[in-house]
Write an enzyme that holds these catalytic residues in place. Structure first.
Site, PDB file in Angstrom:
ATOM      1  N   LYS A 190      -4.845  11.528 -14.809  1.00  0.00           N
ATOM      2  CA  LYS A 190      -4.354  12.337 -13.691  1.00  0.00           C
ATOM      3  C   LYS A 190      -5.149  12.035 -12.409  1.00  0.00           C
ATOM      4  O   LYS A 190      -6.133  11.298 -12.432  1.00  0.00           O
ATOM      5  CB  LYS A 190      -4.402  13.822 -14.069  1.00  0.00           C
ATOM      6  CG  LYS A 190      -3.524  14.144 -15.301  1.00  0.00           C
ATOM      7  CD  LYS A 190      -2.034  14.042 -15.018  1.00  0.00           C
ATOM      8  CE  LYS A 190      -1.165  13.891 -16.250  1.00  0.00           C
ATOM      9  NZ  LYS A 190      -0.994  15.054 -17.099  1.00  0.00           N
TER      10      LYS A 190
HETATM   11  C1  LIG Z   1      -0.248  15.742 -18.307  1.00  0.00           C
HETATM   12  C2  LIG Z   1       0.807  16.777 -18.200  1.00  0.00           C
HETATM   13  C3  LIG Z   1       0.681  18.032 -18.802  1.00  0.00           C
HETATM   14  C4  LIG Z   1      -0.414  18.354 -19.757  1.00  0.00           C
HETATM   15  O1  LIG Z   1      -1.673  18.232 -19.208  1.00  0.00           O
HETATM   16  P1  LIG Z   1      -2.937  18.287 -20.194  1.00  0.00           P
HETATM   17  O2  LIG Z   1      -4.085  18.560 -19.283  1.00  0.00           O
HETATM   18  O3  LIG Z   1      -3.022  16.942 -20.852  1.00  0.00           O
HETATM   19  O4  LIG Z   1      -2.691  19.375 -21.162  1.00  0.00           O
HETATM   20  C5  LIG Z   1       1.646  18.979 -18.568  1.00  0.00           C
HETATM   21  N1  LIG Z   1       2.696  18.723 -17.779  1.00  0.00           N
HETATM   22  C6  LIG Z   1       2.876  17.519 -17.202  1.00  0.00           C
HETATM   23  C7  LIG Z   1       4.061  17.303 -16.330  1.00  0.00           C
HETATM   24  C8  LIG Z   1       1.940  16.506 -17.411  1.00  0.00           C
HETATM   25  O5  LIG Z   1       2.120  15.308 -16.860  1.00  0.00           O
END
Ligand SMILES: *Cc1c(COP(=O)(O)O)cnc(C)c1O
Length: 389
Positions: A190
């Protein structure tokens, strides 16, 4: 070609970790305080400041998925409730709704923005609908005017999935501050990372207090401080909570990632625009440019490949890119294409035709701030070569 094979593999979504993060993590390890403590408190307050919300409107958790789950519980969602969300998102969005006991209801997307199609939301509202979970896909803000108007009209809670949208703004207002709740991800790929991690913003300080309790076994808030300097304190369990707290080890990384957030955003914007220019002549669909009055977080750069037009299908393109050492991703197959949801809710991919088509054609190119100019050249060259072969 031969040279290309020998170049190191470009990892999709590689995190940009610097010496500051390494030193802070070492400090945490030497301090002996690895769990939830002063670094988490500082990361929360830095994040609140970045987002322009109050210090008691944020709660760090160990993932965005966890944040979505506890937000839904704090919103009072449960069995019998229907929650609208986009047909084009990561499974965690739907799973969090399910784990709260509610039923996810997908809505097809707009082909240009790839965000939830606000025009279609109204048709899916029933007398059981309680909430909307918009996802600011790829970092592009959803039409929050339209969503908030519908939410107001039908008395729906808005929980923003901001996993792609740390830097996103809609008409000057930050993503995550429109809904009652906004949930962020600091997963490795991210825009900023803590390894695993997440943050919840809430309008209501009482909701944040409840979320902090829910995220730490349901123990009273003071439990967060029970091993502090003041010595042992008894705690009380006030509900059956979860183990969703962030550690200082994670926050140590996040504090320094957040400091560089604008530099990294600038770099990704530069790369995103370069891709737009360089791919404009290729027989592929590039993403729409960011809308006026918005700030795109440039989390993903996606191409859509129609095999009939560009002569190569998405999956073959991925294989060719991987062979040339360029790691790519798919965000995402449509929610309704997964067997579990089909079996459980009877969803059919064809009921969400735009999400289905994009899910079959989309591929994400590397967009990490860590990419070097040389790596970007390789990505550009390889993409051109594979698509014009
Ligand atoms: C990555 C992601 C999540 C989950 O995030 P985590 O921190 O890995 O739990 C939820 N929604 C979207 C759209 C994502 O891309």
């Amino acid at each position: 070609m031969a040279d290309e094979q020998q170049d190191p593999f470009i990892i999709f979504g590689a995190p940009d970790i610097r010496d500051d993060e390494v030193a802070e993590v070492a400090d945490v390890l030497h301090s002996g305080w690895l769990g939830t403590g002063p670094r988490v408190a500082r990361f929360e307050s830095d994040f609140a400041q970045y987002k322009g919300v109050g210090p008691n409107q944020v709660a760090a958790v160990n993932s965005c998925t966890a944040g979505l789950h506890v937000s839904m519980i704090a919103a009072g969602l449960g069995p019998g409730d229907e929650v609208l969300t986009t047909a084009m998102t990561f499974c965690a969005t739907a799973n969090a709704i399910i784990h709260a006991g509610a039923t996810p209801v997908p809505v097809d997307i707009d082909p240009l923005s790839q965000n939830i199609n606000v025009e279609l939301i109204r048709d899916r509202i029933t007398d059981r609908t309680r909430a909307i979970v918009p996802v600011h896909f790829a970092g592009r803000p959803c039409d929050m005017d339209g969503i908030l108007a519908l939410a107001e009209e039908h008395g729906l809670v808005v929980i923003e999935d901001c996993a792609h949208a740390i830097e996103t703004q809609w008409k000057g207002r930050a993503a995550g501050t429109f809904g009652e709740f906004g949930c962020f991800s600091f997963y490795v790929t991210k825009n900023i990372t803590t390894g695993e991690g997440g943050m919840v913003l809430a309008k209501s300080e009482a909701d944040i207090e409840r979320i902090k309790v829910l995220a730490l076994h349901g123990m009273t808030k003071d439990a967060w401080h029970r091993f502090g300097d003041e010595g042992y304190k008894h705690y009380q369990v006030v509900e059956a909570g979860f183990k969703y707290n962030m550690m200082d080890l994670q926050a140590a990384i996040g504090i320094h990632q957040l400091r560089r957030i604008e530099d990294c955003w600038n770099r990704r914007e530069q790369v995103w625009k370069q891709y737009q220019r360089e791919f404009a002549t290729l027989p592929v669909a590039c993403p729409a440019d960011p809308e006026l009055h918005t700030r795109h977080a440039y989390h993903l750069y996606t191409l859509a490949l129609d095999a009939d037009v560009c002569g190569i299908g998405r999956d073959d393109f991925i294989a060719e890119m991987s062979k040339a050492g360029v790691g790519v991703g798919v965000h995402y197959l449509s929610l309704a294409s997964h067997p579990h949801y089909q079996q459980r809710f009877g969803w059919r991919p064809g009921d969400y035709p735009v999400a289905q088509t994009i899910g079959e054609r989309t591929v994400s190119l590397p967009l990490s701030a860590k990419l070097t100019d040389i790596e970007i050249e390789r990505i550009l060259e390889t993409t051109h070569r594979v698509l014009t072969a």
